[in-house]
Design an enzyme around this catalytic site. Sequence first.
Site, PDB file in Angstrom:
ATOM      1  N   SER A  11      43.608  47.473  40.565  1.00 14.95           N
ATOM      2  CA  SER A  11      44.372  46.576  39.683  1.00 14.95           C
ATOM      3  C   SER A  11      44.661  47.298  38.371  1.00 14.95           C
ATOM      4  O   SER A  11      43.736  47.686  37.650  1.00 14.95           O
ATOM      5  CB  SER A  11      43.565  45.310  39.398  1.00 14.95           C
ATOM      6  OG  SER A  11      44.089  44.674  38.249  1.00 14.95           O
ATOM      7  N   HIS A  36      47.723  46.775  42.802  1.00 13.60           N
ATOM      8  CA  HIS A  36      47.673  45.339  42.503  1.00 13.60           C
ATOM      9  C   HIS A  36      48.158  45.125  41.066  1.00 13.60           C
ATOM     10  O   HIS A  36      47.612  45.708  40.126  1.00 13.60           O
ATOM     11  CB  HIS A  36      46.222  44.883  42.677  1.00 13.60           C
ATOM     12  CG  HIS A  36      45.977  43.426  42.502  1.00 13.60           C
ATOM     13  ND1 HIS A  36      46.092  42.510  43.527  1.00 13.60           N
ATOM     14  CD2 HIS A  36      45.588  42.717  41.413  1.00 13.60           C
ATOM     15  CE1 HIS A  36      45.781  41.294  43.085  1.00 13.60           C
ATOM     16  NE2 HIS A  36      45.470  41.391  41.788  1.00 13.60           N
ATOM     17  N   ASP A  38      48.824  42.386  38.135  1.00 12.28           N
ATOM     18  CA  ASP A  38      48.449  41.044  37.690  1.00 12.28           C
ATOM     19  C   ASP A  38      49.435  40.526  36.650  1.00 12.28           C
ATOM     20  O   ASP A  38      49.500  41.041  35.531  1.00 12.28           O
ATOM     21  CB  ASP A  38      47.046  41.085  37.071  1.00 12.28           C
ATOM     22  CG  ASP A  38      45.971  41.241  38.124  1.00 12.28           C
ATOM     23  OD1 ASP A  38      45.912  40.413  39.041  1.00 12.28           O
ATOM     24  OD2 ASP A  38      45.191  42.222  38.034  1.00 12.28           O
ATOM     25  N   MET A  71      50.084  34.905  38.472  1.00 11.67           N
ATOM     26  CA  MET A  71      49.292  33.868  37.798  1.00 11.67           C
ATOM     27  C   MET A  71      50.195  33.226  36.758  1.00 11.67           C
ATOM     28  O   MET A  71      50.006  33.371  35.545  1.00 11.67           O
ATOM     29  CB  MET A  71      48.047  34.511  37.149  1.00 11.67           C
ATOM     30  CG  MET A  71      47.006  34.939  38.175  1.00 11.67           C
ATOM     31  SD  MET A  71      45.779  36.081  37.497  1.00 11.67           S
ATOM     32  CE  MET A  71      46.631  37.623  37.720  1.00 11.67           C
ATOM     33  N   MET A 140      39.848  34.387  45.071  1.00 11.11           N
ATOM     34  CA  MET A 140      39.439  34.818  43.729  1.00 11.11           C
ATOM     35  C   MET A 140      37.915  34.732  43.626  1.00 11.11           C
ATOM     36  O   MET A 140      37.325  33.687  43.931  1.00 11.11           O
ATOM     37  CB  MET A 140      40.061  33.926  42.640  1.00 11.11           C
ATOM     38  CG  MET A 140      41.566  34.063  42.460  1.00 11.11           C
ATOM     39  SD  MET A 140      42.140  35.747  42.158  1.00 11.11           S
ATOM     40  CE  MET A 140      41.280  36.155  40.628  1.00 11.11           C
TER      41      MET A 140
HETATM   42  C1  DX5 Z   1      41.897  38.586  37.197  1.00 14.24           C
HETATM   43  C2  DX5 Z   1      42.819  39.469  37.967  1.00 14.24           C
HETATM   44  C3  DX5 Z   1      42.173  40.645  38.572  1.00 14.24           C
HETATM   45  C4  DX5 Z   1      41.571  41.617  37.586  1.00 14.24           C
HETATM   46  C5  DX5 Z   1      40.306  42.096  38.188  1.00 14.24           C
HETATM   47  O1  DX5 Z   1      42.568  37.439  36.820  1.00 14.24           O
HETATM   48  O2  DX5 Z   1      43.458  38.740  39.010  1.00 14.24           O
HETATM   49  O3  DX5 Z   1      43.037  41.331  39.478  1.00 14.24           O
HETATM   50  O4  DX5 Z   1      42.378  42.721  37.280  1.00 14.24           O
HETATM   51  O5  DX5 Z   1      39.629  42.867  37.270  1.00 14.24           O
HETATM   52  P1  DX5 Z   1      38.138  43.351  37.498  1.00 14.24           P
HETATM   53  O6  DX5 Z   1      38.141  44.175  38.767  1.00 14.24           O
HETATM   54  O7  DX5 Z   1      37.866  44.157  36.290  1.00 14.24           O
HETATM   55  O8  DX5 Z   1      37.295  42.137  37.644  1.00 14.24           O
HETATM   56 ZN    ZN Z   2      44.593  39.920  40.543  1.00 15.22          ZN
END
Ligand code: DX5
Ligand code: ZN
Length: 226
Positions: A11, A36, A38, A71, A140
């Site tokens: 991500s 990925h 976000d 999101m 999630m």
């Molecule tokens: C959170 C995001 C994730 C985030 C995860 O809302 O959807 O994709 O980047 O980050 P880590 O791996 O640091 O928890």
């Molecule tokens: Zn994500």
Amino acid sequence: MDKGIIKLAPSILAADFAHLGKQVGEAEQAGADRIHVDVMDGHFVPNLSMGAPIVQSLRRATRLPLETHLMISDPDFFLEEFVEAGSDSLLIHWEGNNNLHRTIQRVKALGKRVGVVINPATPASVLEEILQDVDQVLVMTVNPGFGAQHFIHTTLPKIRRVRQMIEQIKPGCDLEVDGGIDATTAPLTVDAGANVLVAGSAIFGASEGVAAAMKRLGAGANQKKM
Ligand code: DX5
Ligand code: ZN
């Protein structure tokens, strides 16, 4: 279930945006399956992140599939924009979408892969009627909105339930997890049935570097599969 390799989806939320192309290149070299992205609107989640211009730039910087985790409150307004920018798959939240089936059909009509996302408090049972229409489920494992949060362990039984549902209703559907995934939590999610792991801070925030962090994450996860 396919006993194949666990796929890693770095991500970029945790990446250094001044060196995004370089960091994504490192992840590609190290065997990432997809990138990925976000997207947060400050409304669906209490944070802002990035939009389609980032996808457009990434499209020129990597051959990896770009999966876009939306999101945002009104995903329907932005589907075409992300597809035109170069997204290969769109991940749509169940929460707050009164017409999820329609949104999913629209992504399919645009010729892209589609996934449904459920938050930690949302039960697996909401997937029952929509599972046959998607390529991917994203569970999630933190509340969406921020990177580097703690993994929520109570999501593990749900991951198991979703895996069972997938085997019954849509074998071949990816089961992805997102949030707090690191070398300790990754094997737990794989044991529960996940086959795609999103990781931000454990990859781009690792002091050992992107390649070494991915190797460590992948090794632990795949060991669990054998
Ligand atoms: C959170 C995001 C994730 C985030 C995860 O809302 O959807 O994709 O980047 O980050 P880590 O791996 O640091 O928890
Ligand atoms: Zn994500």
